[in-house]
Design an enzyme around this catalytic site. Structure first.
Site, short mmCIF file in Angstrom:
data_model
loop_
_atom_site.label_atom_id
_atom_site.label_comp_id
_atom_site.label_asym_id
_atom_site.label_seq_id
_atom_site.Cartn_x
_atom_site.Cartn_y
_atom_site.Cartn_z
N CYS A 159 50.45 43.64 0.33
CA CYS A 159 49.42 43.20 1.27
C CYS A 159 48.94 41.79 0.94
O CYS A 159 48.46 41.53 -0.16
CB CYS A 159 48.25 44.18 1.23
SG CYS A 159 46.93 43.76 2.37
N CYS B 234 45.38 43.29 -5.46
CA CYS B 234 45.67 42.97 -4.06
C CYS B 234 45.74 41.47 -3.83
O CYS B 234 44.79 40.74 -4.16
CB CYS B 234 44.58 43.59 -3.17
SG CYS B 234 44.75 43.22 -1.42
N CYS C 73 39.72 43.17 -4.91
CA CYS C 73 40.39 44.17 -5.76
C CYS C 73 41.49 43.47 -6.56
O CYS C 73 42.25 42.65 -6.01
CB CYS C 73 40.99 45.28 -4.90
SG CYS C 73 39.76 46.19 -3.93
N CYS D 98 40.07 38.92 2.78
CA CYS D 98 39.23 40.07 2.40
C CYS D 98 38.22 39.61 1.36
O CYS D 98 38.55 38.81 0.47
CB CYS D 98 40.10 41.20 1.84
SG CYS D 98 39.16 42.69 1.42
N GLU E 93 48.93 39.69 8.62
CA GLU E 93 50.21 40.35 8.41
C GLU E 93 50.23 41.76 8.99
O GLU E 93 49.20 42.44 9.06
CB GLU E 93 50.50 40.47 6.91
CG GLU E 93 50.57 39.14 6.19
CD GLU E 93 50.70 39.30 4.68
OE1 GLU E 93 50.92 38.29 4.02
OE2 GLU E 93 50.58 40.45 4.19
N CYS F 24 51.63 49.14 9.66
CA CYS F 24 50.46 48.84 8.85
C CYS F 24 49.83 47.57 9.42
O CYS F 24 50.48 46.53 9.47
CB CYS F 24 50.91 48.64 7.41
SG CYS F 24 49.59 48.20 6.27
#
Length: 358
Positions: free
Chosen positions: A333, A122, A119, A115, A95, A108
């Site tokens: 995100c 997220c 976290c 990932c 993205e 961004c």
């Protein structure tokens, strides 16, 4: 064997092109014609560079094909924010988010597909790690916008999309040179920000770069215990070691802090954060939790966010409470990719159920 010029530094790409042109008997001025078509005046494939002879274009297409990102989904918010979901050659998806604000256009960008850090606030972390992106795939997010419309070229670039940039340091290192290089995209170093949770070995490598790139650190908690609850990376690179590393950084650091209701938004927590930020002379970016990023968490109430910001300022800390962008689209995100994958999975299940019924 073909070469991906878009994943090389501008210097290496020029050298590779120059050598190939020389081997094919082309005059030296051809390099000045060909090279700008990579970044400054990009073409989607060499056949479009009609200022070059047809035979040369055909040779370039064979020797140096130009990989593309395929636009899968585009969403436009009422506030002007645009989100792009790109499909890569192997079917992975990443993205980018374009945020216009006056004359500024901030893009961004993602540095990894997925990932590994997990976290809790997220959406990208919930999908897990898929793979690192090449430098061409990272910088290609800028290039694709320019191919759509040269006027969309961003004035600012932030590595705050999917992935942890410093876990893909080699590609990010090259991308920084592409973004900043005068002969490539030519975006000023102070307009390029790398955001990291604090991967200390590669943070030290980033600090050695002489350009004035900006550093943003995803902090989100002022104590090791609370940070570990929100960010598992705390087990590997602890908060005391991270703060010590930041004291060695020669440039002003921004601390990113997502405000989560009942978790990290008390006035007492603000005092603890001020104790870390004030000696660093850091800017604290206070970010409302985007509800699409973590459906199981609650955004802080507006009065609480304002009280938190006020408390930091009372403690001598430069703090800015940002406003959420793209609330009416999947702008958190990783959110758009998660939603698209979920829709595909639901369609597959319905299709299988239908086939079973038949």
């Amino acid at each position: 064997m073909s070469v991906d010029l878009l994943s090389l530094t501008p210097e290496a790409a020029q050298a590779s092109l120059g050598e190939w042109l020389g081997q094919h008997g082309e005059p030296p001025y051809r390099l000045r014609q060909v090279f700008p078509r990579l970044w400054q005046r990009p073409v989607s494939r060499w056949a479009e560079a009609t200022d070059l002879p047809a035979s040369l274009r055909a040779g370039l297409d064979e020797a140096f094909p130009l990989p593309r990102l395929t636009l899968a989904t585009r969403q436009v918010s009422s506030d002007g924010t645009e989100k792009f979901l790109w499909t890569l050659d192997d079917g992975e998806a990443i993205e980018s988010v374009l945020i216009p604000e006056g004359k500024r256009r901030t893009l961004c960008i993602s540095s990894q597909a997925g990932c590994a850090l997990g976290c809790v606030f997220c959406a990208t972390g919930r999908m897990g790690f898929r793979r690192n992106l090449s430098a061409g795939e990272i910088a290609g997010q800028v290039r694709e916008l320019m191919l759509r419309d040269p006027a969309l070229k961003p004035t600012n670039v932030v590595f705050m999309g999917m992935g942890e940039p410093l876990l893909n340091w080699e590609a990010v290192d090259t991308t920084l040179t592409i973004l900043n290089g005068r002969e490539a995209l030519g975006i000023g170093a102070r307009h390029i920000t790398v955001s990291t949770v604090g991967i200390l070995p590669n943070l030290a490598k980033f600090a050695k770069r002489t350009e004035q790139f900006r550093l943003a650190v995803s902090l989100h908690a002022p104590t090791p215990a609370l940070r570990q609850e929100l960010m598992p990376i705390e087990k590997r690179y602890g908060l005391p070691e991270l703060i010590a590393a930041l004291t060695q950084f020669r440039r002003r650091v921004t601390l990113e802090y997502v405000l989560i209701g009942g978790k990290n938004d008390s006035v007492e927590t603000a005092d603890q954060l001020a104790a870390l930020a004030q000696p660093l002379e850091a800017l604290v970016n206070l970010l409302p939790l985007h509800p699409g990023g973590a459906p199981d968490l609650t955004p802080s109430a507006r009065p609480q966010m304002l009280a938190f910001e006020r408390r930091l300022k009372q403690r001598g800390v430069a703090a800015v409470l940002r406003r959420s962008r793209g609330l009416d689209i999947s702008a958190a995100c990783g959110q758009l990719r998660v939603e698209v994958e979920g829709a595909r999975a639901r369609r597959k299940v319905r299709s299988e159920e239908h086939a079973h019924i038949e």
